[in-house]
Design a protein around this motif. Structure first.
Motif, PDB file in Angstrom:
ATOM      1  N   THR A   1      10.839  40.878 -25.043  1.00 23.43           N
ATOM      2  CA  THR A   1      11.485  39.686 -25.577  1.00 23.43           C
ATOM      3  C   THR A   1      11.870  38.792 -24.399  1.00 23.43           C
ATOM      4  O   THR A   1      11.750  39.185 -23.241  1.00 23.43           O
ATOM      5  CB  THR A   1      12.743  40.035 -26.378  1.00 23.43           C
ATOM      6  OG1 THR A   1      13.724  40.615 -25.487  1.00 23.43           O
ATOM      7  CG2 THR A   1      12.445  41.039 -27.490  1.00 23.43           C
TER       8      THR A   1
ATOM      9  N   CYS B   1      16.335  32.685 -32.644  1.00 23.53           N
ATOM     10  CA  CYS B   1      16.440  33.807 -33.588  1.00 23.53           C
ATOM     11  C   CYS B   1      17.842  34.414 -33.604  1.00 23.53           C
ATOM     12  O   CYS B   1      18.068  35.461 -34.204  1.00 23.53           O
ATOM     13  CB  CYS B   1      15.432  34.893 -33.232  1.00 23.53           C
ATOM     14  SG  CYS B   1      13.715  34.344 -33.258  1.00 23.53           S
TER      15      CYS B   1
ATOM     16  N   THR C   1      19.415  36.000 -31.372  1.00 20.34           N
ATOM     17  CA  THR C   1      19.486  37.357 -30.827  1.00 20.34           C
ATOM     18  C   THR C   1      20.742  37.589 -29.995  1.00 20.34           C
ATOM     19  O   THR C   1      21.137  38.731 -29.787  1.00 20.34           O
ATOM     20  CB  THR C   1      18.247  37.671 -29.970  1.00 20.34           C
ATOM     21  OG1 THR C   1      18.179  36.730 -28.884  1.00 20.34           O
ATOM     22  CG2 THR C   1      16.976  37.574 -30.779  1.00 20.34           C
TER      23      THR C   1
ATOM     24  N   TRP D   1      21.680  41.084 -31.625  1.00 13.50           N
ATOM     25  CA  TRP D   1      20.954  42.095 -30.856  1.00 13.50           C
ATOM     26  C   TRP D   1      21.187  43.528 -31.342  1.00 13.50           C
ATOM     27  O   TRP D   1      20.258  44.356 -31.248  1.00 13.50           O
ATOM     28  CB  TRP D   1      21.252  41.968 -29.362  1.00 13.50           C
ATOM     29  CG  TRP D   1      22.680  42.199 -28.952  1.00 13.50           C
ATOM     30  CD1 TRP D   1      23.626  41.266 -28.695  1.00 13.50           C
ATOM     31  CD2 TRP D   1      23.314  43.470 -28.734  1.00 13.50           C
ATOM     32  NE1 TRP D   1      24.818  41.848 -28.346  1.00 13.50           N
ATOM     33  CE2 TRP D   1      24.653  43.203 -28.359  1.00 13.50           C
ATOM     34  CE3 TRP D   1      22.897  44.796 -28.822  1.00 13.50           C
ATOM     35  CZ2 TRP D   1      25.569  44.220 -28.079  1.00 13.50           C
ATOM     36  CZ3 TRP D   1      23.804  45.811 -28.541  1.00 13.50           C
ATOM     37  CH2 TRP D   1      25.122  45.517 -28.169  1.00 13.50           C
TER      38      TRP D   1
ATOM     39  N   ASP E   1      18.633  44.095 -33.901  1.00 11.65           N
ATOM     40  CA  ASP E   1      17.295  44.114 -33.308  1.00 11.65           C
ATOM     41  C   ASP E   1      17.024  45.439 -32.594  1.00 11.65           C
ATOM     42  O   ASP E   1      15.933  46.010 -32.703  1.00 11.65           O
ATOM     43  CB  ASP E   1      17.129  42.943 -32.338  1.00 11.65           C
ATOM     44  CG  ASP E   1      17.173  41.599 -33.051  1.00 11.65           C
ATOM     45  OD1 ASP E   1      16.888  41.558 -34.262  1.00 11.65           O
ATOM     46  OD2 ASP E   1      17.503  40.597 -32.400  1.00 11.65           O
TER      47      ASP E   1
ATOM     48  N   TYR F   1      13.006  48.625 -24.038  1.00 13.48           N
ATOM     49  CA  TYR F   1      13.272  47.274 -24.526  1.00 13.48           C
ATOM     50  C   TYR F   1      13.311  46.342 -23.323  1.00 13.48           C
ATOM     51  O   TYR F   1      14.149  46.487 -22.438  1.00 13.48           O
ATOM     52  CB  TYR F   1      14.606  47.226 -25.269  1.00 13.48           C
ATOM     53  CG  TYR F   1      14.939  45.888 -25.893  1.00 13.48           C
ATOM     54  CD1 TYR F   1      14.260  45.436 -27.012  1.00 13.48           C
ATOM     55  CD2 TYR F   1      15.958  45.084 -25.377  1.00 13.48           C
ATOM     56  CE1 TYR F   1      14.572  44.219 -27.606  1.00 13.48           C
ATOM     57  CE2 TYR F   1      16.280  43.868 -25.962  1.00 13.48           C
ATOM     58  CZ  TYR F   1      15.586  43.441 -27.083  1.00 13.48           C
ATOM     59  OH  TYR F   1      15.896  42.234 -27.664  1.00 13.48           O
TER      60      TYR F   1
ATOM     61  N   LEU G   1       8.945  41.396 -30.407  1.00 13.29           N
ATOM     62  CA  LEU G   1       9.616  41.991 -31.562  1.00 13.29           C
ATOM     63  C   LEU G   1       9.666  41.007 -32.730  1.00 13.29           C
ATOM     64  O   LEU G   1       9.295  41.354 -33.854  1.00 13.29           O
ATOM     65  CB  LEU G   1      11.032  42.421 -31.173  1.00 13.29           C
ATOM     66  CG  LEU G   1      11.867  43.006 -32.322  1.00 13.29           C
ATOM     67  CD1 LEU G   1      11.250  44.288 -32.847  1.00 13.29           C
ATOM     68  CD2 LEU G   1      13.315  43.224 -31.887  1.00 13.29           C
ATOM     69  N   LEU G   2      10.149  39.805 -32.469  1.00 12.11           N
ATOM     70  CA  LEU G   2      10.400  38.817 -33.522  1.00 12.11           C
ATOM     71  C   LEU G   2       9.474  37.616 -33.400  1.00 12.11           C
ATOM     72  O   LEU G   2       9.101  37.218 -32.295  1.00 12.11           O
ATOM     73  CB  LEU G   2      11.847  38.306 -33.427  1.00 12.11           C
ATOM     74  CG  LEU G   2      12.973  39.339 -33.367  1.00 12.11           C
ATOM     75  CD1 LEU G   2      14.288  38.632 -33.097  1.00 12.11           C
ATOM     76  CD2 LEU G   2      13.052  40.144 -34.662  1.00 12.11           C
TER      77      LEU G   2
ATOM     78  N   ASN H   1       9.242  34.169 -32.706  1.00 14.64           N
ATOM     79  CA  ASN H   1      10.268  33.401 -31.998  1.00 14.64           C
ATOM     80  C   ASN H   1       9.738  32.045 -31.534  1.00 14.64           C
ATOM     81  O   ASN H   1       8.688  31.589 -31.969  1.00 14.64           O
ATOM     82  CB  ASN H   1      10.831  34.228 -30.838  1.00 14.64           C
ATOM     83  CG  ASN H   1       9.770  34.613 -29.824  1.00 14.64           C
ATOM     84  OD1 ASN H   1       8.684  34.042 -29.781  1.00 14.64           O
ATOM     85  ND2 ASN H   1      10.083  35.586 -28.986  1.00 14.64           N
TER      86      ASN H   1
ATOM     87  N   VAL I   1      11.076  36.361 -39.091  1.00 16.62           N
ATOM     88  CA  VAL I   1      12.448  35.866 -39.079  1.00 16.62           C
ATOM     89  C   VAL I   1      12.540  34.655 -40.000  1.00 16.62           C
ATOM     90  O   VAL I   1      11.790  33.685 -39.823  1.00 16.62           O
ATOM     91  CB  VAL I   1      12.895  35.475 -37.656  1.00 16.62           C
ATOM     92  CG1 VAL I   1      14.314  34.909 -37.679  1.00 16.62           C
ATOM     93  CG2 VAL I   1      12.814  36.668 -36.716  1.00 16.62           C
TER      94      VAL I   1
ATOM     95  N   ARG J   1      15.727  39.446 -40.785  1.00 17.54           N
ATOM     96  CA  ARG J   1      14.584  40.111 -40.173  1.00 17.54           C
ATOM     97  C   ARG J   1      13.822  40.918 -41.226  1.00 17.54           C
ATOM     98  O   ARG J   1      14.435  41.696 -41.968  1.00 17.54           O
ATOM     99  CB  ARG J   1      15.041  41.064 -39.072  1.00 17.54           C
ATOM    100  CG  ARG J   1      15.247  40.404 -37.703  1.00 17.54           C
ATOM    101  CD  ARG J   1      16.560  39.671 -37.597  1.00 17.54           C
ATOM    102  NE  ARG J   1      16.919  39.467 -36.186  1.00 17.54           N
ATOM    103  CZ  ARG J   1      17.292  38.311 -35.667  1.00 17.54           C
ATOM    104  NH1 ARG J   1      17.399  37.234 -36.427  1.00 17.54           N
ATOM    105  NH2 ARG J   1      17.617  38.224 -34.384  1.00 17.54           N
TER     106      ARG J   1
END
Length: 414
Positions: A15, A48, A50, A54, A57, A69, A366-367, A369, A385, A392
């Motif tokens: 990310t 998003c 985050t 988080w 996530d 991560y 992950l997302l 974005n 998203v 999510r």
């Protein structure tokens, strides 16, 4: 047959702060998004969220059975004004690191993922005389706070991206002019002589930026190592799998020399080279050719073997282990991604079996974005998203990646 992926292999997602956190108001990218004219399709806005979400996530990442991560620390949040450090920003990133560890996720930190403070870019960005020292000071303060708990550090994200885009003709001529107009308008608005940002560099500044970011990488690495000598540190580069048809070797080799080889030689001094691969490029006697087959959102043919090819070349030239810091597929059809990721990991496993040292694999991203100048249009996430509620929703590709990881992780003995 021995299992190609070692027990300590990092299985993760990648990310980036600006692309997910939202409201990064003190950054150069935020400033450029809101400049007139601008190259950006739309502003990042809340992204998003985050920064607030988080924990949810990280739960998604841990729930997929991953163990790593990758995220970036936003310099613009830590030092929003030149010389003024916001300790609360470091507190937030420290909580993120601890949240990773609580869930069994190895934190991989990117010290600079393109974005920088507005004041830094208004002063000339990486071309300023004190840029390397300023960046090293940022890396030092982050390492002092987080360094005892992180697994690896990436100094710079894709400092060769602009060379890759230009070499491949990814941006039309009008985009280059709009880039220049945007930067000139930003300089006027900031009341400075010049304004730059790391992923919107004019073509005639490429060589100067390469020299400057090389100096910044080395200075930053030394600053991090001074505090934690055992922390693996490297730089990540954008690298396509360059393949030559008969007679196309000269075109392929020229592309490699222009876009990758400088940083692969620099990486010989590092602990690893970060590889970020999204496509294969095929060269014929007359130049780049496009084979038949389904294409990704970048316009090139979907090729699961491209990651292994990029990894192979990166290690061959650098001589150091590879950490796949990004790999994914831009597509609106998640079924393509769900098939692509496991196939790419099979090829990567064969590369490990052949002897190429690979430390880990972080999927981008992950997302769904903010994808820089393209805004929220391109889809690369394992998780959708909602742009209004920020809810999510994992896609089938998230399950496909999780299943592939389970199949490749060695079963503990005893």
């Amino acid at each position: 047959m021995t299992h190609p992926f070692p027990e300590d292999f990092l299985w993760g997602v990648a990310t980036a702060g600006h692309q997910g956190e939202g409201d990064n108001v003190h950054s150069d990218t935020w400033f450029l998004e809101n400049t007139v004219p601008t190259l950006f399709a739309e502003p990042s806005g809340p992204a998003c969220r985050t920064l607030q979400m988080w924990p949810q996530d990280l739960d998604l990442v841990a729930g997929m059975g991953l163990n790593a991560y990758r995220f970036s620390v936003e310099w613009a949040r830590v030092e929003p004004v030149r010389g003024e450090v916001d300790g609360s920003a470091l507190d937030r990133y420290e909580r993120l690191v601890d949240g990773c560890l609580e869930r069994g996720l190895a934190p991989v930190v990117t010290f600079n993922h393109f974005t920088a403070p507005h004041w830094f870019s208004a002063a000339g960005s990486w071309l300023a005389d004190d840029a390397a020292d300023r960046f090293a000071a940022q890396c030092e303060r982050v390492t002092a706070r987080l360094g005892d708990r992180i697994t690896a550090g990436v100094t710079l994200n894709e400092p060769n991206l602009e060379q890759l885009l230009q070499a491949g003709g990814k941006l039309p001529p009008q985009a280059e002019q709009l880039k220049r107009d945007m930067l000139a308008a930003a300089a006027r608005a900031a009341g400075t002589e010049r304004y730059f940002a790391a992923n919107v560099i004019p073509s005639d500044a490429q060589d100067a930026f390469q020299e400057a970011t090389t100096r910044a990488h080395r200075t930053a690495r030394a600053a991090v190592k001074a505090l934690r000598p055992d922390l693996p540190v490297g730089v990540s580069i954008a690298i396509a799998d360059e393949v030559a048809l008969p007679g196309g070797q000269a075109h392929r080799d020229a592309r490699r020399a222009a876009v990758y080889d400088h940083w692969l030689h620099v990486a010989r001094e590092d602990d690893f080279i970060g590889v970020q691969n999204y496509e294969r490029v095929v060269h014929g006697p007359e130049g780049e050719v496009l084979p038949d087959g389904p294409r990704n959102g970048m316009g090139t043919v979907i090729e699961p073997a491209s990651l292994a090819g990029a990894v192979r070349y990166a290690h061959r030239v650098s001589g150091v282990p590879v950490l796949v810091t990004e790999h994914g597929l831009q597509t609106d059809d998640d079924a393509q991604r769900a098939a692509f990721v496991p196939a790419a990991l099979e090829h990567l496993g064969e590369e490990l079996r052949a002897g190429t040292p690979v430390l880990g694999y972080c999927h981008w991203t992950l997302l769904d974005n903010f994808e820089w100048i393209f805004g929220y249009g391109p889809k690369l996430g394992l998780v959708a998203v909602d742009r209004e509620t920020f809810e999510r929703t994992p896609k089938p590709s998230a399950a496909a990646y999780a299943d592939a990881v389970r199949s490749h992780r060695p079963v503990p003995v005893g």
